[in-house]
Design a protein around this motif. Structure first.
Motif, PDB file in Angstrom:
ATOM      1  N   UNK A  93       0.824  -1.207   0.000  1.00  0.00           N
ATOM      2  CA  UNK A  93       0.000   0.000   0.000  1.00  0.00           C
ATOM      3  C   UNK A  93       0.861   1.261   0.000  1.00  0.00           C
ATOM      4  N   UNK A  94       2.041   1.175   0.622  1.00  0.00           N
ATOM      5  CA  UNK A  94       2.964   2.305   0.582  1.00  0.00           C
ATOM      6  C   UNK A  94       3.347   2.650  -0.851  1.00  0.00           C
ATOM      7  N   UNK A  95       3.593   1.628  -1.655  1.00  0.00           N
ATOM      8  CA  UNK A  95       3.913   1.850  -3.061  1.00  0.00           C
ATOM      9  C   UNK A  95       2.690   2.353  -3.833  1.00  0.00           C
ATOM     10  N   UNK A  96       1.542   1.764  -3.549  1.00  0.00           N
ATOM     11  CA  UNK A  96       0.337   2.060  -4.321  1.00  0.00           C
ATOM     12  C   UNK A  96      -0.155   3.483  -4.093  1.00  0.00           C
ATOM     13  N   UNK A  97      -0.108   3.925  -2.828  1.00  0.00           N
ATOM     14  CA  UNK A  97      -0.677   5.231  -2.509  1.00  0.00           C
ATOM     15  C   UNK A  97      -2.176   5.132  -2.318  1.00  0.00           C
ATOM     16  N   UNK A  98      -2.823   6.261  -2.145  1.00  0.00           N
ATOM     17  CA  UNK A  98      -4.247   6.275  -1.825  1.00  0.00           C
ATOM     18  C   UNK A  98      -4.954   7.320  -2.688  1.00  0.00           C
ATOM     19  N   UNK A  99      -6.096   7.723  -2.260  1.00  0.00           N
ATOM     20  CA  UNK A  99      -6.882   8.734  -2.970  1.00  0.00           C
ATOM     21  C   UNK A  99      -7.570   9.642  -1.960  1.00  0.00           C
ATOM     22  N   UNK A 100      -8.342   9.041  -1.069  1.00  0.00           N
ATOM     23  CA  UNK A 100      -9.107   9.845  -0.118  1.00  0.00           C
ATOM     24  C   UNK A 100      -8.427  10.116   1.206  1.00  0.00           C
ATOM     25  N   UNK A 101      -7.349   9.445   1.536  1.00  0.00           N
ATOM     26  CA  UNK A 101      -6.681   9.649   2.824  1.00  0.00           C
ATOM     27  C   UNK A 101      -6.839   8.437   3.714  1.00  0.00           C
ATOM     28  N   UNK A 102      -5.720   7.910   4.247  1.00  0.00           N
ATOM     29  CA  UNK A 102      -5.763   6.718   5.098  1.00  0.00           C
ATOM     30  C   UNK A 102      -4.762   6.869   6.236  1.00  0.00           C
ATOM     31  N   UNK A 103      -5.254   6.706   7.464  1.00  0.00           N
ATOM     32  CA  UNK A 103      -4.397   6.745   8.645  1.00  0.00           C
ATOM     33  C   UNK A 103      -4.501   5.414   9.373  1.00  0.00           C
ATOM     34  N   UNK A 104      -3.350   4.826   9.659  1.00  0.00           N
ATOM     35  CA  UNK A 104      -3.274   3.548  10.369  1.00  0.00           C
ATOM     36  C   UNK A 104      -2.735   3.793  11.777  1.00  0.00           C
ATOM     37  N   UNK A 105      -3.565   3.537  12.787  1.00  0.00           N
ATOM     38  CA  UNK A 105      -3.146   3.682  14.180  1.00  0.00           C
ATOM     39  C   UNK A 105      -2.504   2.387  14.639  1.00  0.00           C
ATOM     40  N   UNK A 106      -1.267   2.493  15.139  1.00  0.00           N
ATOM     41  CA  UNK A 106      -0.626   1.372  15.814  1.00  0.00           C
ATOM     42  C   UNK A 106      -0.504   1.742  17.288  1.00  0.00           C
ATOM     43  N   UNK A 107      -1.162   0.971  18.138  1.00  0.00           N
ATOM     44  CA  UNK A 107      -1.125   1.233  19.580  1.00  0.00           C
ATOM     45  C   UNK A 107      -0.074   0.311  20.192  1.00  0.00           C
ATOM     46  N   UNK A 185     -14.114  11.641  -2.728  1.00  0.00           N
ATOM     47  CA  UNK A 185     -13.568  11.936  -4.058  1.00  0.00           C
ATOM     48  C   UNK A 185     -14.034  10.899  -5.084  1.00  0.00           C
ATOM     49  N   UNK A 186     -14.014  11.286  -6.307  1.00  0.00           N
ATOM     50  CA  UNK A 186     -14.370  10.359  -7.375  1.00  0.00           C
ATOM     51  C   UNK A 186     -13.278   9.305  -7.520  1.00  0.00           C
ATOM     52  N   UNK A 187     -13.699   8.085  -7.782  1.00  0.00           N
ATOM     53  CA  UNK A 187     -12.742   7.015  -8.047  1.00  0.00           C
ATOM     54  C   UNK A 187     -12.437   6.988  -9.540  1.00  0.00           C
ATOM     55  N   UNK A 188     -11.167   7.002  -9.866  1.00  0.00           N
ATOM     56  CA  UNK A 188     -10.760   6.951 -11.264  1.00  0.00           C
ATOM     57  C   UNK A 188      -9.857   5.737 -11.482  1.00  0.00           C
ATOM     58  N   UNK A 189     -10.198   4.961 -12.471  1.00  0.00           N
ATOM     59  CA  UNK A 189      -9.438   3.750 -12.777  1.00  0.00           C
ATOM     60  C   UNK A 189      -8.021   4.117 -13.214  1.00  0.00           C
ATOM     61  N   UNK A 190      -7.024   3.487 -12.560  1.00  0.00           N
ATOM     62  CA  UNK A 190      -5.626   3.763 -12.890  1.00  0.00           C
ATOM     63  C   UNK A 190      -4.819   2.497 -12.647  1.00  0.00           C
ATOM     64  N   UNK A 191      -4.711   1.666 -13.657  1.00  0.00           N
ATOM     65  CA  UNK A 191      -4.027   0.382 -13.508  1.00  0.00           C
ATOM     66  C   UNK A 191      -2.546   0.540 -13.191  1.00  0.00           C
ATOM     67  N   UNK A 192      -1.930   1.589 -13.703  1.00  0.00           N
ATOM     68  CA  UNK A 192      -0.494   1.784 -13.468  1.00  0.00           C
ATOM     69  C   UNK A 192      -0.204   2.051 -11.995  1.00  0.00           C
ATOM     70  N   UNK A 193      -1.209   2.508 -11.258  1.00  0.00           N
ATOM     71  CA  UNK A 193      -1.023   2.812  -9.836  1.00  0.00           C
ATOM     72  C   UNK A 193      -1.619   1.733  -8.939  1.00  0.00           C
ATOM     73  N   UNK A 194      -2.800   1.257  -9.282  1.00  0.00           N
ATOM     74  CA  UNK A 194      -3.541   0.394  -8.379  1.00  0.00           C
ATOM     75  C   UNK A 194      -3.390  -1.100  -8.673  1.00  0.00           C
ATOM     76  N   UNK A 195      -2.621  -1.455  -9.662  1.00  0.00           N
ATOM     77  CA  UNK A 195      -2.290  -2.861  -9.903  1.00  0.00           C
ATOM     78  C   UNK A 195      -0.782  -3.002  -9.804  1.00  0.00           C
ATOM     79  N   UNK A 196      -0.322  -3.619  -8.719  1.00  0.00           N
ATOM     80  CA  UNK A 196       1.115  -3.657  -8.449  1.00  0.00           C
ATOM     81  C   UNK A 196       1.790  -4.859  -9.115  1.00  0.00           C
ATOM     82  N   UNK A 197       1.645  -4.950 -10.402  1.00  0.00           N
ATOM     83  CA  UNK A 197       2.503  -5.843 -11.164  1.00  0.00           C
ATOM     84  C   UNK A 197       3.929  -5.303 -11.087  1.00  0.00           C
ATOM     85  N   UNK A 198       4.933  -6.163 -11.215  1.00  0.00           N
ATOM     86  CA  UNK A 198       6.318  -5.678 -11.099  1.00  0.00           C
ATOM     87  C   UNK A 198       6.625  -4.472 -11.985  1.00  0.00           C
TER      88      UNK A 198
END
Length: 615
Positions: A93-107, A185-198
């Motif tokens: 997910x770090x490589x992929x990135x996001x769109x709307x914003x994502x925060x992961x809490x580690x306690x 936000x609107x979802x836009x298809x982007x295979x180069x970003x959201x499909x992590x093929x090598x």
């Protein structure tokens, strides 16, 4: 004139929930785990947020990722070891990135109050190359949570939010602000970003490295890392600290100079060089690993003391910091008073106790446990468990022992709860079936995720939003996994449970695969069950301590009189103590007359047996 903001006292967890709500979060997901659980519970009280418990941390992060890619702001919460479960999607997910914003809490949990290790998850931020915030108070938690979502969207990255136990559960003043409504936000298809093929991932790696440099540049313009110069002679002493350590240092040495890190990663060493030039000595105070210390030393910054003084293990305290750095502990401080030990125990009336009593008395094998309330079955006087590693490992580790010692078929047991079975036990069961591992699995189903505060799970019948949902039938799941012998038994029916365990211990030797016993009885604390309590007839008690060895907090041993006593204010009326008493000395408080008759008959029987023996 600016309108005054309302101030309230909130715990760190509640403040995180508040900050997420103010930041316009749309989705909040989690798997419950101390010390993070209350965050999602608090978020669920805000009607604008869809909140739910997930079956495990990996699932939770993937749900959050999908929501964020879809343009929503998503919050995902878990305890520190939960990040291990979620690590697979995390790094990608770090490589992929996001769109709307994502925060992961580690306690994180220095001191391991309810955890199997005290790993420092700042290392995850560095390894996954994800920025990490670390608050030092409830108000900072609120502020930083808002900033974390902004950073996530600005730099197209998930963001870590590291909370530790003392911040999670301590309370302080928080200034309430209004919610900042955010359109999804609107979802836009982007295979180069959201499909992590090598071919795509290689390009995204370049993006991640540049992103780290950009975030580091941004950090240097923000107030989260700051220098606070002290006064007088103490002002020449410099402390570098983070998270709760900042509060300890400020309390212990209010006149000293402090470099406070609010952003753990990327580490800004330039501000550290500036600070080093302003103080005569520099000490680093950080719970956990020498994370900052290592970065400073690599950067060539002189450190006069760090982990060599404070130590690697456990939690810090104000008194510890004073002692380590040469100031005597104040007379009468809390640390000088040794608090009495309060070992954890299964609750009075808990049906888990019945399961372990039966496993110990008739199973007499090796019992592999999982993470849950039932892990307390390992403690004396029950002393019924042999192994506990992580979520789901009871079945898989039991399978491993069987592979090493197939002659032990019928003597290898795995015990885990309903929530843990759903979390990561099912895959281990499928593996045991596929690989013909002859073990007996005990799914101890109390209908709720009890250990972390009675959160709903798929067997409960309700979700976090309060909606009625189908109840998962664990016995049918086991059959669908290919288990040939599955039985459901009420653990309160002790003799039936004993005979079922014996039956499975024999049957598993012939079935060429696992068998499953679902021990099904609701959590008494969750159900608020208060049955008629029991009492001990001291005229009949012989002091054998069979009831005491059950480890029930309602049963007390009077060492002077050598008698057991039942505290009826604690007793839940489960009756297990009466089941194990061979001398008819324990009875229900509403059955005094019936008990007297049984006691007279029992005494007569014992007298006859004694006379016959003497004759």
């Amino acid at each position: 004139m600016e309108q005054k903001k309302e101030k309230v006292v909130l715990s760190g967890n509640e403040a995180i929930a508040r900050g997420a709500w103010e930041a316009g979060v749309h989705v909040a997901v989690a798997y419950p785990g101390t010390p993070s659980t209350e965050i999602t519970a608090a978020v669920s009280t805000y009607p604008e947020v869809h909140a739910n418990w997930c079956t495990n941390e990996k699932v939770a992060l993937e749900v959050a990722a999908g929501a964020a890619v879809g343009g929503a702001r998503a919050l995902c919460c878990m305890k520190h070891v939960g990040v291990n479960v979620a690590a697979d999607p995390l790094f990608s997910l770090s490589y992929m990135g996001i769109n709307g914003g994502l925060v992961l809490v580690t306690a994180d949990e220095p001191g391991m109050h309810s955890s199997q290790n005290e790993q420092d998850n700042r290392h995850y931020a560095r390894a996954a190359k994800i920025p990490m915030f670390e608050p030092s108070s409830s108000e900072e938690a609120r502020q930083m949570m808002r900033a974390a979502f902004d950073v996530s969207e600005r730099f197209d990255t998930p963001v870590f939010f590291r909370q530790t136990t003392r911040i999670s559960h301590s309370s302080s003043l928080v200034e309430l602000h209004d919610r900042e409504e955010r359109e999804i936000k609107a979802y836009e298809r982007d295979q180069s970003k959201f499909i992590l093929l090598p071919v795509n991932a290689r390009k995204r790696h370049v993006v991640v490295e540049q992103r780290t440099l950009d975030i580091l540049e941004w950090i240097r313009s923000q107030p989260f890392n700051r220098i606070e110069m002290g006064e007088g002679e103490q002002g020449k002493i410099g402390f570098v600290c983070n998270a709760i350590s900042y509060q300890y240092v400020k309390d212990a040495f209010p006149q000293a100079s402090v470099l406070k890190y609010g952003l753990a990663w990327p580490v800004d060493v330039e501000i550290a060089k500036e600070f080093r030039g302003k103080v005569d000595t520099l000490y680093i105070v950080e719970e956990g690993e020498p994370f900052l210390e290592e970065h400073f030393k690599v950067a060539g910054i002189q450190v006069d003391g760090g982990k060599d003084l404070t130590g690697l293990c456990g939690e810090f305290s104000v008194e510890h910091i004073k002692k380590v750095f040469g100031k005597e502990v104040l007379s009468g401080s809390v640390s000088e008073v040794e608090a009495p030990a309060r070992p954890p125990a299964l609750c009075p009336g808990c049906a888990h106790r019945n399961v372990f009593h039966c496993l110990k008395t008739v199973g007499r094998g090796t019992v592999f446990s999982d993470i849950g309330c039932y892990t307390l079955g390992a403690l004396k006087p029950l002393d019924a468990l042999d192994f506990c590693l992580d979520m789901g490992a009871s079945i898989t580790a039991a399978s491993g022992l069987y592979k090493a010692h197939p002659e032990k078929a019928g003597k290898i047991f795995a015990a885990l709860g309903d929530s843990t079975f759903i979390h990561s036990g099912i895959t281990g069961l499928i593996d045991a079936v596929h690989n013909e591992n002859q073990i007996v699995v005990m799914v101890i189903d109390n209908r709720v995720t009890a250990m972390t505060g009675h959160q709903s799970n798929p067997v409960t019948g309700k979700n976090l939003m309060g909606h009625e949902v189908p109840k998962l039938d664990l016995a049918e799941v086991c059959r669908a996994c290919g288990v040939q012998k599955v039985d459901v038994v009420n653990p309160r029916e002790v003799e039936k449970l004993k005979s079922t365990i014996k039956d499975h211990a024999e049957a598993v030797k012939e079935l060429k695969g696992p068998t499953v016993i679902v021990a099904k009885y609701h959590c008494v604390e969750w159900a608020k069950e208060m049955l008629t309590p029991y009492a001990t007839d001291h005229d009949m008690c012989v002091g054998c301590q069979a009831c005491v060895r059950l480890g029930c907090p309602a049963i007390h041993w009077d060492a002077e009189r050598k008698l057991s006593t039942i505290d009826q204010t604690l007793c839940r009326g489960c009756g297990l103590c009466a089941e194990v008493c061979k001398f008819e000395s324990i009875h229900r408080t509403d059955d005094v007359e019936g008990h007297k008759e049984r006691a007279v008959a029992f005494k007569k029987k014992m007298d006859e047996r004694k006379a016959k023996k003497n004759a």
